[in-house]
Scaffold this active site. Structure first.
Site, PDB file in Angstrom:
ATOM      1  N   HIS A 174      43.584  36.865  35.715  1.00 19.78           N
ATOM      2  CA  HIS A 174      44.929  37.460  35.695  1.00 19.78           C
ATOM      3  C   HIS A 174      45.495  37.687  37.091  1.00 19.78           C
ATOM      4  O   HIS A 174      46.687  38.009  37.225  1.00 19.78           O
ATOM      5  CB  HIS A 174      44.879  38.794  34.947  1.00 19.78           C
ATOM      6  CG  HIS A 174      44.011  39.806  35.626  1.00 19.78           C
ATOM      7  ND1 HIS A 174      42.641  39.677  35.697  1.00 19.78           N
ATOM      8  CD2 HIS A 174      44.310  40.940  36.298  1.00 19.78           C
ATOM      9  CE1 HIS A 174      42.146  40.696  36.379  1.00 19.78           C
ATOM     10  NE2 HIS A 174      43.137  41.483  36.755  1.00 19.78           N
ATOM     11  N   ASP A 175      44.691  37.544  38.136  1.00 22.54           N
ATOM     12  CA  ASP A 175      45.153  37.725  39.514  1.00 22.54           C
ATOM     13  C   ASP A 175      45.284  36.410  40.274  1.00 22.54           C
ATOM     14  O   ASP A 175      45.683  36.404  41.435  1.00 22.54           O
ATOM     15  CB  ASP A 175      44.178  38.624  40.288  1.00 22.54           C
ATOM     16  CG  ASP A 175      44.289  40.082  39.901  1.00 22.54           C
ATOM     17  OD1 ASP A 175      45.362  40.496  39.418  1.00 22.54           O
ATOM     18  OD2 ASP A 175      43.294  40.819  40.063  1.00 22.54           O
ATOM     19  N   ASP A 194      37.067  47.166  37.632  1.00 13.27           N
ATOM     20  CA  ASP A 194      38.145  46.797  38.540  1.00 13.27           C
ATOM     21  C   ASP A 194      37.954  47.419  39.917  1.00 13.27           C
ATOM     22  O   ASP A 194      37.624  48.607  40.031  1.00 13.27           O
ATOM     23  CB  ASP A 194      39.473  47.280  37.939  1.00 13.27           C
ATOM     24  CG  ASP A 194      40.667  46.950  38.799  1.00 13.27           C
ATOM     25  OD1 ASP A 194      41.027  45.771  38.859  1.00 13.27           O
ATOM     26  OD2 ASP A 194      41.240  47.878  39.407  1.00 13.27           O
ATOM     27  N   GLU A 205      34.170  43.535  39.684  1.00 17.79           N
ATOM     28  CA  GLU A 205      35.103  42.868  40.603  1.00 17.79           C
ATOM     29  C   GLU A 205      34.755  43.430  41.970  1.00 17.79           C
ATOM     30  O   GLU A 205      35.082  44.569  42.273  1.00 17.79           O
ATOM     31  CB  GLU A 205      36.556  43.183  40.246  1.00 17.79           C
ATOM     32  CG  GLU A 205      37.527  42.431  41.151  1.00 17.79           C
ATOM     33  CD  GLU A 205      38.971  42.899  41.020  1.00 17.79           C
ATOM     34  OE1 GLU A 205      39.857  42.077  41.288  1.00 17.79           O
ATOM     35  OE2 GLU A 205      39.212  44.069  40.691  1.00 17.79           O
ATOM     36  N   ASP A 243      38.490  46.691  30.328  1.00 14.37           N
ATOM     37  CA  ASP A 243      38.622  46.879  31.769  1.00 14.37           C
ATOM     38  C   ASP A 243      38.366  48.340  32.102  1.00 14.37           C
ATOM     39  O   ASP A 243      38.872  49.227  31.420  1.00 14.37           O
ATOM     40  CB  ASP A 243      40.040  46.502  32.215  1.00 14.37           C
ATOM     41  CG  ASP A 243      40.050  45.339  33.187  1.00 14.37           C
ATOM     42  OD1 ASP A 243      39.409  45.480  34.240  1.00 14.37           O
ATOM     43  OD2 ASP A 243      40.685  44.319  32.897  1.00 14.37           O
TER      44      ASP A 243
END
Length: 553
Positions: free
Chosen positions: A332-333, A202, A259, A103
């Site tokens: 994960h979100d 991210d 993202e 990430d």
């Protein structure tokens, strides 16, 4: 890079598995997953068939936002292990033919990062300009942060505020500063030199802020307005993103997955086109169908299957027109897809396989989030004190502030909490699911899991799905074929054809709790996958069971 790649678009061939390291496997029985725990499970991942592993942040962090608040971009947080542990994981993965993605969090840092500490210590330090500080007795505007409250936090002992789009302990970096940008690029290149295959990037659409810092009309009872209107995908971001690519990614044969919330479809080509900033991006339009806004969970929608189908088709067609997609139903979100997309009473192993087949064979690179391949469901928690996720805690209190009862607020959080997908991975049906010998950092979905990896029909179906895409006679069609959505189908049935030269395979999915009658132009030939063995479609006219998927020619 692992398994040196010679083709430019090698990442189109991959199947990517996402690990949330805190919750994957605990090797030292402290209740927290770690790098050696991931290393222990590499044979499981190899057997599953995945080719690339994306690991959520493992860097030094106070863990206010579970590692997305980084205090040292090149340090490993002690709870996960050491850099030596990472090097061993990288080497072992390489031996097994598994690439590693990390990430990349470069919109903000932790407030414990040395740069920010220096900025606070001395207002004349160069590091003050590494972040966004504004002088004044009052907050500069009425922007609300993604995690609630003002984006502005007062500097102790000064008439001055700093900006944080996310939590107050995640100060935003000032991308207007060229010296800061060069520091970021050098860090990225050192990681790529180490041999990782690339990054998931991210919150990258937040790096450019409107420089007028103007207030907007309030959109909540708190008198604030979402900062997204002035901080997400703003004019001028293209200058930063092109420079980022030129100074880092372009120098390596790496993969980049952005993202990129807030990017309209007519701008996708800038992000993933021939000269786009990234290899691929995630599109959240269909993933966020259950809420009006990804950050306001109390604004629920009464979505229909037809609406979901239309959003998914629109997303796919926009991605295909521009470049390449990163296809997912969990991360994960997000809450667990089985709980979100499948009606209560139908959340079975077969339904988990059905929605898996539905998205997995779309054109693009498929992503699997840990536990998705087991058919995991959301956790049900009774009190807000049982949650770790700061977004869940914020949404609980904001819901009450907006006039909902504590019971309603709790329901919103249970439905949408990011903790739903962050619960520890259940490897067996023992206490704590074989994740650890001690109580884990976050309560299990079930302490003695009924759904686990030691015996699981959904897992078997995912192995078949991956094998078909990667190593079968129809692999070329599933990897590189075009996609065409079928139109003469019931509203509740999603259908598409994957086509390559003169070969075609079809996917049909019943996305509803009702049986659906389907009529095709031609008879079904060979069936490659059928998620509901008790019902084998044949001929031109047949019925699909609730949440059944079939892959056939």
């Amino acid at each position: 890079m692992n398994n040196v790649e010679t083709t430019k678009d090698w990442w189109k061939e991959e199947v990517i598995y996402q690990v949330y390291p805190k919750s994957f496997n605990d090797s030292n029985d402290d209740g927290i997953g770690d790098l050696q725990g991931i290393r222990e499970k590499l044979p499981y991942l190899k057997d599953l068939g995945i080719t690339t592993l994306w690991i959520c942040p493992i860097f030094t962090s106070p863990m206010v936002d579970n590692g997305y608040d980084i205090a040292d971009f090149e340090g490993i947080d002690p709870q996960f292990g050491t850099m030596a542990d990472f090097d061993e994981l990288l080497a072992d993965a390489n031996q097994l033919g598994i690439k590693i993605l990390l990430d990349l969090v470069i919109n903000h840092t932790s407030d414990e990062h040395q740069w920010f500490q220096e900025a606070l210590k001395d207002k004349h330090s160069k590091y003050r300009d590494y972040y966004i500080f504004k002088e004044g007795k009052e907050r500069p505007n009425n922007w609300r942060s993604i995690f609630g409250g003002s984006v502005w936090e007062k500097v102790p002992g000064e008439d001055c505020y700093y900006l944080h789009v996310f939590d107050k302990r995640q100060p935003d970096l000032n991308w207007e500063n060229p010296e800061l940008r060069q520091e970021i690029y050098a860090m990225i290149n050192r990681w790529l030199d180490k041999g990782i295959a690339g990054f998931r990037i991210d919150s990258i659409t937040f790096i450019k802020k409107d420089q007028d810092y103007a207030s907007l009309p309030a959109d909540g009872v708190d008198g604030l307005v979402s900062c997204k209107h002035k901080t997400r995908n703003r004019p001028g971001i293209e200058i930063f993103l092109n420079e980022l690519k030129r100074e880092t990614f372009e120098k390596y044969n790496c993969v980049t997955v952005g993202e990129a919330p807030g990017v309209p479809y007519d701008e996708f080509s800038q992000f993933i086109g021939e000269d786009g900033y990234f290899s691929m991006i995630f599109d959240f339009h269909y993933a966020d169908i259950d809420v009006e806004s990804g950050s306001d969970w109390f604004k629920r929608t009464n979505w229909t299957t037809k609406e979901f189908k239309e959003l998914l088709i629109n997303s796919q067609e926009a991605l295909q027109a521009a470049g390449w997609g990163a296809n997912f139903i969990e991360n994960h979100d997000q809450p667990r897809a089985l709980s979100k997309l499948v009606k209560e009473g139908f959340q079975t192993a077969e339904a988990a396989a059905g929605i898996g087949v539905m998205y997995f064979f779309l054109r693009g690179t498929p992503f699997i989030y840990q536990g998705q391949e087991l058919g995991m469901v959301n956790a049900q928690r009774e009190q807000i004190s049982q949650f770790d996720d700061i977004s869940s805690i914020d949404n609980y209190h904001r819901s009450i502030q907006e006039g909902f009862s504590p019971e309603e607020a709790m329901n919103f959080v249970n439905l949408r909490s990011r903790d739903n997908s962050r619960t520890p991975m259940p490897w067996n049906n023992q206490q704590f699911g074989g994740f650890s010998k001690v109580a884990p950092w976050l309560e299990m979905t079930e302490e003695y899991p009924r759904v686990h990896a030691s015996e699981n029909s959904v897992l078997d179906m995912y192995k078949q799905m991956i094998a078909l895409r990667q190593h079968s006679a129809i692999s070329p069609i599933l990897k590189t074929g075009s996609i065409r959505f079928l139109t003469d189908l019931p509203d509740n049935v999603l259908g598409y054809a994957r086509e390559l030269e003169n070969d075609t395979v079809y996917v049909l999915t019943n996305l509803s709790p009702e049986e659906e009658a389907v009529t095709l132009a031609d008879e079904i030939g060979e069936i490659y996958l059928n998620t509901h063995a008790i019902n084998e479609p044949a001929g031109k006219e047949f019925t699909l069971l609730p949440y059944q998927s079939v892959l056939f020619n």
